[in-house]
Motif scaffolding. Structure first.
Motif, PDB file in Angstrom:
ATOM      1  N   PHE A 231      54.928  26.959  58.868  1.00 41.95           N
ATOM      2  CA  PHE A 231      56.320  27.400  58.824  1.00 41.95           C
ATOM      3  C   PHE A 231      57.133  26.511  59.750  1.00 41.95           C
ATOM      4  O   PHE A 231      56.727  26.247  60.873  1.00 41.95           O
ATOM      5  CB  PHE A 231      56.462  28.861  59.270  1.00 41.95           C
ATOM      6  CG  PHE A 231      57.891  29.316  59.221  1.00 41.95           C
ATOM      7  CD1 PHE A 231      58.426  29.811  58.051  1.00 41.95           C
ATOM      8  CD2 PHE A 231      58.721  29.185  60.337  1.00 41.95           C
ATOM      9  CE1 PHE A 231      59.769  30.172  57.993  1.00 41.95           C
ATOM     10  CE2 PHE A 231      60.051  29.553  60.284  1.00 41.95           C
ATOM     11  CZ  PHE A 231      60.582  30.046  59.105  1.00 41.95           C
ATOM     12  N   GLU A 256      50.286  27.326  52.194  1.00 43.30           N
ATOM     13  CA  GLU A 256      51.593  27.982  52.263  1.00 43.30           C
ATOM     14  C   GLU A 256      52.516  27.122  53.104  1.00 43.30           C
ATOM     15  O   GLU A 256      52.227  26.818  54.261  1.00 43.30           O
ATOM     16  CB  GLU A 256      51.451  29.391  52.866  1.00 43.30           C
ATOM     17  CG  GLU A 256      52.793  30.027  53.168  1.00 43.30           C
ATOM     18  CD  GLU A 256      52.923  31.474  52.705  1.00 43.30           C
ATOM     19  OE1 GLU A 256      51.920  32.053  52.242  1.00 43.30           O
ATOM     20  OE2 GLU A 256      54.035  32.007  52.799  1.00 43.30           O
ATOM     21  N   ASP A 258      56.276  27.181  54.285  1.00 47.86           N
ATOM     22  CA  ASP A 258      57.557  27.869  54.347  1.00 47.86           C
ATOM     23  C   ASP A 258      58.470  27.201  55.363  1.00 47.86           C
ATOM     24  O   ASP A 258      58.010  26.534  56.279  1.00 47.86           O
ATOM     25  CB  ASP A 258      57.346  29.332  54.748  1.00 47.86           C
ATOM     26  CG  ASP A 258      56.415  30.055  53.790  1.00 47.86           C
ATOM     27  OD1 ASP A 258      56.607  29.897  52.575  1.00 47.86           O
ATOM     28  OD2 ASP A 258      55.490  30.745  54.265  1.00 47.86           O
ATOM     29  N   ARG A 285      51.991  28.828  48.074  1.00 49.89           N
ATOM     30  CA  ARG A 285      53.164  29.673  48.263  1.00 49.89           C
ATOM     31  C   ARG A 285      54.195  28.883  49.036  1.00 49.89           C
ATOM     32  O   ARG A 285      53.861  28.181  49.984  1.00 49.89           O
ATOM     33  CB  ARG A 285      52.807  30.904  49.104  1.00 49.89           C
ATOM     34  CG  ARG A 285      51.876  31.869  48.434  1.00 49.89           C
ATOM     35  CD  ARG A 285      52.672  32.852  47.587  1.00 49.89           C
ATOM     36  NE  ARG A 285      51.824  33.734  46.806  1.00 49.89           N
ATOM     37  CZ  ARG A 285      51.306  33.416  45.623  1.00 49.89           C
ATOM     38  NH1 ARG A 285      51.518  32.211  45.103  1.00 49.89           N
ATOM     39  NH2 ARG A 285      50.568  34.263  44.950  1.00 49.89           N
ATOM     40  N   GLN A 286      55.446  29.054  48.655  1.00 50.38           N
ATOM     41  CA  GLN A 286      56.479  28.325  49.372  1.00 50.38           C
ATOM     42  C   GLN A 286      57.790  29.093  49.313  1.00 50.38           C
ATOM     43  O   GLN A 286      58.278  29.435  48.242  1.00 50.38           O
ATOM     44  CB  GLN A 286      56.650  26.945  48.742  1.00 50.38           C
ATOM     45  CG  GLN A 286      57.496  26.019  49.554  1.00 50.38           C
ATOM     46  CD  GLN A 286      57.400  24.587  49.088  1.00 50.38           C
ATOM     47  OE1 GLN A 286      57.130  24.339  47.913  1.00 50.38           O
ATOM     48  NE2 GLN A 286      57.612  23.657  49.982  1.00 50.38           N
ATOM     49  N   THR A 287      58.355  29.392  50.477  1.00 48.27           N
ATOM     50  CA  THR A 287      59.672  30.017  50.561  1.00 48.27           C
ATOM     51  C   THR A 287      60.508  29.199  51.531  1.00 48.27           C
ATOM     52  O   THR A 287      60.148  29.058  52.693  1.00 48.27           O
ATOM     53  CB  THR A 287      59.566  31.475  51.071  1.00 48.27           C
ATOM     54  OG1 THR A 287      58.722  32.209  50.191  1.00 48.27           O
ATOM     55  CG2 THR A 287      60.935  32.136  51.104  1.00 48.27           C
ATOM     56  N   GLN A 317      57.005  29.228  44.192  1.00 50.85           N
ATOM     57  CA  GLN A 317      57.923  28.451  45.017  1.00 50.85           C
ATOM     58  C   GLN A 317      59.326  29.025  44.900  1.00 50.85           C
ATOM     59  O   GLN A 317      59.807  29.298  43.811  1.00 50.85           O
ATOM     60  CB  GLN A 317      57.910  27.011  44.501  1.00 50.85           C
ATOM     61  CG  GLN A 317      58.723  26.046  45.313  1.00 50.85           C
ATOM     62  CD  GLN A 317      58.803  24.705  44.606  1.00 50.85           C
ATOM     63  OE1 GLN A 317      59.427  24.577  43.566  1.00 50.85           O
ATOM     64  NE2 GLN A 317      58.151  23.700  45.158  1.00 50.85           N
ATOM     65  N   SER A 319      63.306  28.563  46.583  1.00 53.48           N
ATOM     66  CA  SER A 319      64.206  27.876  47.501  1.00 53.48           C
ATOM     67  C   SER A 319      65.576  28.516  47.386  1.00 53.48           C
ATOM     68  O   SER A 319      66.115  28.649  46.291  1.00 53.48           O
ATOM     69  CB  SER A 319      64.255  26.391  47.144  1.00 53.48           C
ATOM     70  OG  SER A 319      65.571  25.917  47.206  1.00 53.48           O
ATOM     71  N   ALA A 384      62.178  34.378  54.881  1.00 49.10           N
ATOM     72  CA  ALA A 384      61.230  33.267  55.024  1.00 49.10           C
ATOM     73  C   ALA A 384      60.395  33.440  56.284  1.00 49.10           C
ATOM     74  O   ALA A 384      59.170  33.264  56.263  1.00 49.10           O
ATOM     75  CB  ALA A 384      61.980  31.938  55.064  1.00 49.10           C
ATOM     76  N   ARG A 387      57.208  35.441  56.433  1.00 44.17           N
ATOM     77  CA  ARG A 387      55.964  34.912  55.868  1.00 44.17           C
ATOM     78  C   ARG A 387      54.968  34.540  56.970  1.00 44.17           C
ATOM     79  O   ARG A 387      53.786  34.378  56.691  1.00 44.17           O
ATOM     80  CB  ARG A 387      56.245  33.661  55.001  1.00 44.17           C
ATOM     81  CG  ARG A 387      57.219  33.866  53.854  1.00 44.17           C
ATOM     82  CD  ARG A 387      56.695  34.784  52.784  1.00 44.17           C
ATOM     83  NE  ARG A 387      55.378  34.365  52.302  1.00 44.17           N
ATOM     84  CZ  ARG A 387      54.621  35.078  51.493  1.00 44.17           C
ATOM     85  NH1 ARG A 387      55.058  36.243  51.064  1.00 44.17           N
ATOM     86  NH2 ARG A 387      53.447  34.641  51.100  1.00 44.17           N
TER      87      ARG A 387
END
Ligand code: ATP
Ligand code: MG
Lengths: 414, 252
Positions: A231, A256, A258, A285-287, A317, A319, A384, A387
């Protein structure tokens, strides 16, 4: 007298460095001479110009040529022109320090994950790295205390920190990276990360506000059932690029990536990622959440590539950008490339403004407009930050984001 | 006391309130009924100060304070509370955070000190129980995933916590089942107070069986067309709004 980055490069490329880096530096210089700085014609650099770096005035000779080790209480390593290490007792077999004395298994991986052949800023880093900090955790060992890495940006100084993290089978560790310094300096950080079977790395990064230029390139390789979660919280910076290329190499691997950024003024923050699923049952996973005020600009380029054999891949994903001013801008380019037929992948991208109905509702309950706005923005980035699967770190990040917003409010008020 | 005099308001170039005059004395509960599109919600938004409504004439005073010259939050601080016809969802802002921030903002306006988290939770616990609002709902984002009825109950909870001088309830009964209607009405009745006025906007006599108003007003075509006692609501239920130039509402 000041020098350009190019002049600084010419001067420093022949400087002294540990023998363990000789090959990396030579290769890096050769690659950078061939590649030069990327132009907007390069696909991955379409939205981010490196002019603020190329034209940054540097103070010649402001760089300490060689690393020195510094041992004290906390597990803290400063990745400046020299590596300053203050680390307590580490579990047996764990290595944290210069590449010069690193275990052979780690040394052999240096330069093999991040490609200096194709990535100009990786090549530049390789050419000028004074040292490489190595974290090596052997099979089955869990590092319970986080390792805190400080990456300072000093005005008029270009620095090229290099990081190599190797976690063997079922090893685990947490890295907290703090990018500090508000002055107009340049940091070109390259990180190479290799996770063996069942290994688990948590990688939390905070980047300070200010005038710094920071280019971070991470290359991650995730083995079978291994997990890499990162992150990045970016609170500003004149030009920031966080690039991460991760490859899931073993079945059941997890990635992941983020991020959240809160920027204003003339900040430019670029998040460019590429996640390659090269094995079955992988999860990614991606935020990414951006809040942009002033004339700031955000870029998100996120590619997820699922190779032919990577069946049962699960990719997600998201954004989202929140524009607080008319002059703020964001470029978003999500990309899915799928060559396997039995996968579950989704992505979404939105750009919007503050919800006027919500703002009215909060104010109608007596909450002043600026506080109401801050509440909504905090809630937006919290999605976000939440996460982050470490409660202490998560709370610290939420507080940093809230502090950043409170500071904006004060600036607006004065 | 709420005093609205000859209020005119325009939205998107269209005049909706056309010289509306209405007084609600302190301690009284008044009901406003009227056909769809009459301007009932518009009136409530204009009083609360929502953007998009242009006031072109008239005045609004709450206990002598000119509401129309105040910002939205200042109106709330002056004692105005609007329970929305369609409460807004705010993902990521927990109901408790929202309510505590709101209460402390309003206390500040009254010259009272902030309540800390523990003091606030004590206040909140007292009020949630009667309304059947669970801990889980308080932790969630404001109104996120709430059913229609839960949203309305949440509005009443906010009113109970903020203790306004004047509460406007815009169709708080719509979408409520019989039990929820009772819960909400009891919540509202518990807040009836000699120092508090209420303006209850509704389409249904049923609500007024529970919350018995002191006065009933008919709003049609941008004005109060007629006022009377609680019996007026029953009359409207029987005859509709035809005599005011509106259509009779289809029963829900
Ligand atoms: N943004 C807008 N633009 C144009 N007209 C609007 C807008 N908002 C409301 N109106 C119009 O204003 C009039 C009054 O609407 P309002 O919502 O106040 O009615 P209401 O009495 O509350 O009706 P209901 O009983 O259906 O809730 C309607 O004719 C509506 O179409
Ligand atoms: Mg209405």
């Amino acid at each position: 007298m000041s020098a350009t980055l190019r002049q600084d490069y010419e001067q420093r490329r022949t400087g002294a460095a540990p023998a363990a880096l000789a090959q990396l530096r030579a290769q890096g210089a050769a690659d950078f001479d061939r590649l030069g700085f990327p132009t907007p014609r390069a696909e991955r650099w379409k939205y981010t110009s490196l002019a603020p770096i190329e034209n940054l005035p540097l103070t010649p000779g402001a760089n300490d040529p060689l690393p020195a080790a510094l041992l004290a209480g906390a597990d803290r390593v400063v990745l400046g022109a020299k590596i300053e290490r203050s680390v307590g007792a580490l579990p047996g077999g764990v290595y944290l320090g210069s590449i010069a004395d690193a275990p052979a298994a780690a040394r052999a991986l240096l330069g093999t994950l991040a490609s200096s052949e194709t990535e100009a800023l990786v090549a530049l880093n390789a050419a000028l790295a004074n040292d490489a900090l190595v974290l090596f955790v052997p099979t089955g060992v869990a590092l319970t205390r986080p390792i805190e890495l400080v990456v300072p940006a000093r005005p008029g100084v270009a620095s090229y920190p290099r990081l190599l993290v190797v976690l063997e089978a079922n090893a685990s560790a947490t890295i907290i990276e703090r990018h500090e310094g508000a002055g107009a300096g340049f940091v070109d950080l390259t990180a190479e990360i290799a996770l063996g079977t069942g290994a688990r790395l948590r990688h939390w990064r905070v980047q300070a506000a200010g005038e710094a230029r920071r280019i971070v390139t991470s290359a991650v390789r995730v083995g079978r059932d291994a997990s890499y979660r990162a992150f990045t919280l970016t609170l500003g910076g004149r030009l920031v690029r966080n690039q991460c290329d991760a490859r899931i190499d073993g079945d059941g691997g997890e990635v992941e990536l983020d991020a959240a950024y809160l920027i204003g003024g003339d900040s430019h923050v670029d998040t460019t990622t590429r996640i390659v699923h090269g094995a079955e049952h992988g999860t990614s996973r991606q935020t990414v959440k951006g809040v942009l005020d002033g004339h700031s600009r955000g870029v998100f380029q996120g590619k997820v590539l699922v190779e032919q054999g990577a069946q049962k891949t699960d990719g997600y994903q998201l954004s989202r950008a929140l524009l607080l001013s008319r002059d703020a801008e964001v470029d978003v380019k999500p990309e899915l490339e799928i060559y396997a037929d039995d996968v579950k992948c989704s992505h979404g991208a939105t750009t919007g403004r503050l919800d006027e109905d919500a703002l009215f509702y909060l104010r109608a309950r007596g909450i002043p407009a600026d506080e109401a706005r801050a509440l909504l923005v905090e809630a937006f980035v919290a999605e976000a930050i939440e996460r982050v699967d470490d409660e202490t770190v998560r709370d610290a990040l939420l507080a940093l984001a809230a502090g950043r917003l409170a500071r904006d409010q004060r600036e607006l008020a004065t | 006391m709420l005093e609205i005099e000859n209020l005119r308001a325009v939205i998107d170039g269209k005049e909706i309130l056309k010289g509306l005059t209405l007084t609600v004395p302190t301690g009284e509960v008044h009901a406003i009924m009227g056909p769809n599109g009459a301007g009932k919600s518009t009136l409530s938004y204009v009083l609360a100060g929502r953007a998009g409504y242009e006031v072109t004439g008239g005045s609004v005073k709450l206990d002598g304070v000119d509401l129309l010259s105040l910002e939205i939050e200042q109106r709330a601080a002056a004692g105005l509370f609007l329970a929305l016809q369609y409460p807004v969802e705010i993902p990521g802002v927990p109901t408790t955070t929202f309510l505590r921030t709101a209460l402390n903002s309003i206390r500040k306006g009254r010259g009272e000190s902030d309540l800390d988290a523990i003091q606030f939770l004590r206040v909140l616990r007292q009020k949630t129980k009667a309304l059947g609002i669970t801990e889980d709902m308080l932790k969630r984002g404001v109104n996120v995933g709430f059913s229609g009825g839960e949203k309305k109950r949440n509005e009443i909870l906010q009113m109970a916590v903020l203790e306004p001088k004047l509460a406007i309830l815009d169709e708080t009964d719509s979408g409520l089942d019989i039990d929820a209607l009772k819960i909400v009405s009891e919540g509202v009745n518990a807040l009836r107070d000699p120092n508090r006025s209420m303006l209850v906007i509704t389409h249904y006599q049923r609500l007024l069986d529970y919350i018995v108003p002191d006065r009933v007003h008919v709003l049609a075509q941008g004005r109060i067309q007629r006022s009377g006692g609680p019996e007026l609501a029953r009359e409207l239920e029987a005859h509709g709004y035809a005599e005011f130039g509106g259509e009779r509402e289809a029963a829900a």
